[in-house]
Design a protein around this motif. Structure first.
Motif, PDB file in Angstrom:
ATOM      1  N   ASP A   1     -25.038 -22.175 -14.137  1.00  0.00           N
ATOM      2  CA  ASP A   1     -26.046 -23.019 -13.507  1.00  0.00           C
ATOM      3  C   ASP A   1     -25.924 -24.391 -14.164  1.00  0.00           C
ATOM      4  N   ALA A   2     -26.875 -25.284 -13.912  1.00  0.00           N
ATOM      5  CA  ALA A   2     -26.739 -26.661 -14.383  1.00  0.00           C
ATOM      6  C   ALA A   2     -26.853 -26.797 -15.900  1.00  0.00           C
ATOM      7  N   ARG A   3     -27.272 -25.755 -16.603  1.00  0.00           N
ATOM      8  CA  ARG A   3     -27.448 -25.838 -18.051  1.00  0.00           C
ATOM      9  C   ARG A   3     -26.636 -24.815 -18.833  1.00  0.00           C
ATOM     10  N   HIS A   4     -25.958 -23.902 -18.147  1.00  0.00           N
ATOM     11  CA  HIS A   4     -25.265 -22.823 -18.841  1.00  0.00           C
ATOM     12  C   HIS A   4     -23.858 -22.627 -18.286  1.00  0.00           C
ATOM     13  N   VAL A   5     -22.948 -22.278 -19.179  1.00  0.00           N
ATOM     14  CA  VAL A   5     -21.549 -22.087 -18.802  1.00  0.00           C
ATOM     15  C   VAL A   5     -20.986 -20.828 -19.447  1.00  0.00           C
ATOM     16  N   ARG A   6     -19.936 -20.307 -18.837  1.00  0.00           N
ATOM     17  CA  ARG A   6     -19.061 -19.371 -19.517  1.00  0.00           C
ATOM     18  C   ARG A   6     -18.027 -20.194 -20.257  1.00  0.00           C
ATOM     19  N   VAL A   7     -17.864 -19.934 -21.551  1.00  0.00           N
ATOM     20  CA  VAL A   7     -16.832 -20.605 -22.329  1.00  0.00           C
ATOM     21  C   VAL A   7     -15.786 -19.554 -22.693  1.00  0.00           C
ATOM     22  N   PHE A   8     -14.532 -19.811 -22.355  1.00  0.00           N
ATOM     23  CA  PHE A   8     -13.488 -18.800 -22.499  1.00  0.00           C
ATOM     24  C   PHE A   8     -12.772 -18.934 -23.838  1.00  0.00           C
ATOM     25  N   GLY A   9     -12.743 -17.820 -24.556  1.00  0.00           N
ATOM     26  CA  GLY A   9     -12.100 -17.795 -25.867  1.00  0.00           C
ATOM     27  C   GLY A   9     -11.187 -16.604 -26.002  1.00  0.00           C
ATOM     28  N   ALA A  10     -11.186 -15.987 -27.175  1.00  0.00           N
ATOM     29  CA  ALA A  10     -10.295 -14.867 -27.456  1.00  0.00           C
ATOM     30  C   ALA A  10     -10.473 -13.752 -26.446  1.00  0.00           C
ATOM     31  N   ASN A  11      -9.372 -13.117 -26.059  1.00  0.00           N
ATOM     32  CA  ASN A  11      -9.321 -11.996 -25.130  1.00  0.00           C
ATOM     33  C   ASN A  11      -9.545 -12.400 -23.675  1.00  0.00           C
ATOM     34  N   SER A  12      -9.415 -13.703 -23.375  1.00  0.00           N
ATOM     35  CA  SER A  12      -9.538 -14.151 -21.985  1.00  0.00           C
ATOM     36  C   SER A  12      -8.165 -14.511 -21.418  1.00  0.00           C
ATOM     37  N   LEU A  13      -8.083 -14.515 -20.102  1.00  0.00           N
ATOM     38  CA  LEU A  13      -6.855 -14.936 -19.425  1.00  0.00           C
ATOM     39  C   LEU A  13      -6.504 -16.367 -19.789  1.00  0.00           C
ATOM     40  N   PHE A  14      -7.509 -17.249 -19.767  1.00  0.00           N
ATOM     41  CA  PHE A  14      -7.248 -18.668 -20.014  1.00  0.00           C
ATOM     42  C   PHE A  14      -6.746 -18.897 -21.438  1.00  0.00           C
ATOM     43  N   ASP A  15      -7.327 -18.190 -22.398  1.00  0.00           N
ATOM     44  CA  ASP A  15      -6.882 -18.335 -23.790  1.00  0.00           C
ATOM     45  C   ASP A  15      -5.438 -17.845 -23.943  1.00  0.00           C
ATOM     46  N   ALA A  16      -5.095 -16.754 -23.275  1.00  0.00           N
ATOM     47  CA  ALA A  16      -3.730 -16.225 -23.360  1.00  0.00           C
ATOM     48  C   ALA A  16      -2.727 -17.219 -22.795  1.00  0.00           C
ATOM     49  N   VAL A  17      -3.082 -17.869 -21.696  1.00  0.00           N
ATOM     50  CA  VAL A  17      -2.179 -18.852 -21.099  1.00  0.00           C
ATOM     51  C   VAL A  17      -2.059 -20.082 -21.995  1.00  0.00           C
ATOM     52  N   MET A  18      -3.185 -20.564 -22.528  1.00  0.00           N
ATOM     53  CA  MET A  18      -3.119 -21.724 -23.411  1.00  0.00           C
ATOM     54  C   MET A  18      -2.274 -21.433 -24.644  1.00  0.00           C
ATOM     55  N   SER A  19      -2.390 -20.228 -25.176  1.00  0.00           N
ATOM     56  CA  SER A  19      -1.581 -19.853 -26.328  1.00  0.00           C
ATOM     57  C   SER A  19      -0.099 -19.886 -25.978  1.00  0.00           C
ATOM     58  N   ARG A  20       0.249 -19.376 -24.806  1.00  0.00           N
ATOM     59  CA  ARG A  20       1.651 -19.374 -24.390  1.00  0.00           C
ATOM     60  C   ARG A  20       2.149 -20.793 -24.132  1.00  0.00           C
ATOM     61  N   LEU A  21       1.242 -21.675 -23.711  1.00  0.00           N
ATOM     62  CA  LEU A  21       1.603 -23.081 -23.491  1.00  0.00           C
ATOM     63  C   LEU A  21       1.648 -23.878 -24.795  1.00  0.00           C
ATOM     64  N   GLY A  22       1.196 -23.290 -25.876  1.00  0.00           N
ATOM     65  CA  GLY A  22       1.166 -24.000 -27.148  1.00  0.00           C
ATOM     66  C   GLY A  22      -0.024 -24.920 -27.302  1.00  0.00           C
ATOM     67  N   LEU A  23      -1.112 -24.637 -26.589  1.00  0.00           N
ATOM     68  CA  LEU A  23      -2.311 -25.474 -26.616  1.00  0.00           C
ATOM     69  C   LEU A  23      -3.404 -24.810 -27.451  1.00  0.00           C
ATOM     70  N   ALA A  24      -4.214 -25.625 -28.117  1.00  0.00           N
ATOM     71  CA  ALA A  24      -5.286 -25.107 -28.967  1.00  0.00           C
ATOM     72  C   ALA A  24      -6.556 -24.908 -28.163  1.00  0.00           C
ATOM     73  N   ASN A  25      -7.227 -23.799 -28.396  1.00  0.00           N
ATOM     74  CA  ASN A  25      -8.516 -23.518 -27.780  1.00  0.00           C
ATOM     75  C   ASN A  25      -9.612 -23.928 -28.762  1.00  0.00           C
ATOM     76  N   ALA A  26     -10.482 -24.841 -28.330  1.00  0.00           N
ATOM     77  CA  ALA A  26     -11.536 -25.335 -29.208  1.00  0.00           C
ATOM     78  C   ALA A  26     -12.643 -24.307 -29.434  1.00  0.00           C
ATOM     79  N   TRP A  27     -12.729 -23.290 -28.575  1.00  0.00           N
ATOM     80  CA  TRP A  27     -13.806 -22.299 -28.691  1.00  0.00           C
ATOM     81  C   TRP A  27     -13.336 -21.123 -29.538  1.00  0.00           C
ATOM     82  N   GLN A  28     -13.870 -21.039 -30.745  1.00  0.00           N
ATOM     83  CA  GLN A  28     -13.492 -19.995 -31.690  1.00  0.00           C
ATOM     84  C   GLN A  28     -14.645 -19.042 -31.992  1.00  0.00           C
TER      85      GLN A  28
END
Length: 341
Positions: free
Chosen positions: A215-242
């Motif tokens: 909603d306008a005040r809440h988000v899902r933030v993707f970190g460890a064990n997510s699809l997006f984190d796995a792709v960023m890791s393979r791309l060599g990119l750092a995930n700010a959400w730890q």
């Protein structure tokens, strides 16, 4: 006078008996699978012409590829089957699938209703060889198994690396659909594609914060064990959400928690819930997030955040396109979709 059978089930049963008596076995299977989409036409046809019309429509249907007929309640399994060249004969909530996965299912795929409440009569009429589900729909397995064998496939297992699970799921569905060679090809092409993108990315990239709005005040933030984190890791990119994440690899967070991550570059994955995009234009919290203040927010088209290799390559392609804009705010559209697999 029009045909007025007592129920959809009776009409389909009658049509199937005609097909079994008059149509060769090689044609019968693909024709039967299209009956549900033909009933509306037949019901509006004068009685004397209805049976010949039904036979003409079904027998003239284009032949399906050889292989088991699979129905899917789960979108992750469906997108994998589609990528393997074995689209499900039926899928739950095809409209929502298009909105959240980012592209429509093939026209041949029949909508069987809600994922939590599929149309069992329609599903039975399609006579699938297998029904595939995820553990989320395990409560439906007893009823579904009365129609066809049910296979359950899991993903995003806590403590397990995501990328090997993506490959394992692809191989299992390749075996079920008799598309083993296609599964190996999908695995190889997805890995090669993402590795090639990684080699072309800018060397100096801020840590990324990947979110989807609830909603306008809440988000899902993707970190460890997510699809997006796995792709960023393979791309060599750092995930700010730890921070700790749930079984699906995301945390639910208010916008105020993102304000402290001033150095991160925000990546927003669409779709926005209704009214959220408009509300953000006047949100003080939103304006105080470092990436918003700098004007380097990346907005990506819909990508199924709980998906498999097709969604992984789609995310990688969109993200790589956005990161090539030299730090400026970027809104990527489907015209730049790199997912050709």
């Amino acid at each position: 006078m029009t045909v007025s059978p007592p129920s959809l089930r009776c009409t389909l049963r009658f049509a199937r008996s005609l097909l079994q008596a008059m149509v060769p076995r090689s044609t019968r299977r693909c024709a039967t699978g299209r009956l549900a989409t033909l009933v509306g036409t037949v019901l509006a046809t004068p009685g004397a012409l209805a049976v010949p019309l039904l036979l003409a429509l079904t027998v003239s249907a284009p032949p399906a590829l050889a292989g088991p007929r699979i129905a899917s309640l789960d979108w992750t399994l469906a997108e994998t089957l589609i990528a393997l060249g074995a689209p499900p004969v039926a899928l739950a909530q095809t409209g929502d699938y298009a909105s959240w996965v980012g592209h429509p299912a093939p026209e041949s795929v029949i909508d069987m209703g809600l994922r939590s409440q599929p149309n069992l009569e329609l599903l039975a009429s399609l006579a699938p060889d297998h029904i595939v589900i995820s553990p989320m729909f395990a409560n439906l397995a007893p009823r579904l198994s009365a129609i066809a064998p049910v296979q359950t496939f899991s993903m995003y297992t806590p403590g397990e690396a995501v990328w090997p699970e993506l490959e394992s799921l692809t191989r299992k569905l390749g075996e079920l659909s008799q598309r083993q060679a296609a599964a190996e090809r999908l695995i190889e092409e997805a890995g090669n594609h993402i590795d090639a993108l990684a080699a072309r990315l800018p060397t100096a990239t801020r840590p990324l914060l990947v979110v989807q709005f609830m909603d306008a005040r809440h988000v899902r933030v993707f970190g460890a064990n997510s699809l997006f984190d796995a792709v960023m890791s393979r791309l060599g990119l750092a995930n700010a959400w730890q921070q700790p994440t749930n079984a699906w690899g995301f945390s639910l967070a208010g916008l105020e928690r993102l304000v402290s991550l001033d150095e991160a570059r925000l990546v927003v994955v669409e779709p926005y819930p209704a009214g959220v995009a408009e509300a953000l234009t006047t949100s003080g919290l939103w304006q105080h997030i470092g990436s918003v203040d700098r004007g380097d927010v990346i907005t990506l088209p819909p990508i199924w955040s709980f998906g498999s290799l097709p969604s992984a390559t789609r995310f990688a392609g969109f993200l790589a396109t956005a990161l090539s804009t030299d730090g400026a705010s970027a809104h990527v559209t489907t015209e730049t979709d790199h997912d050709s697999h």
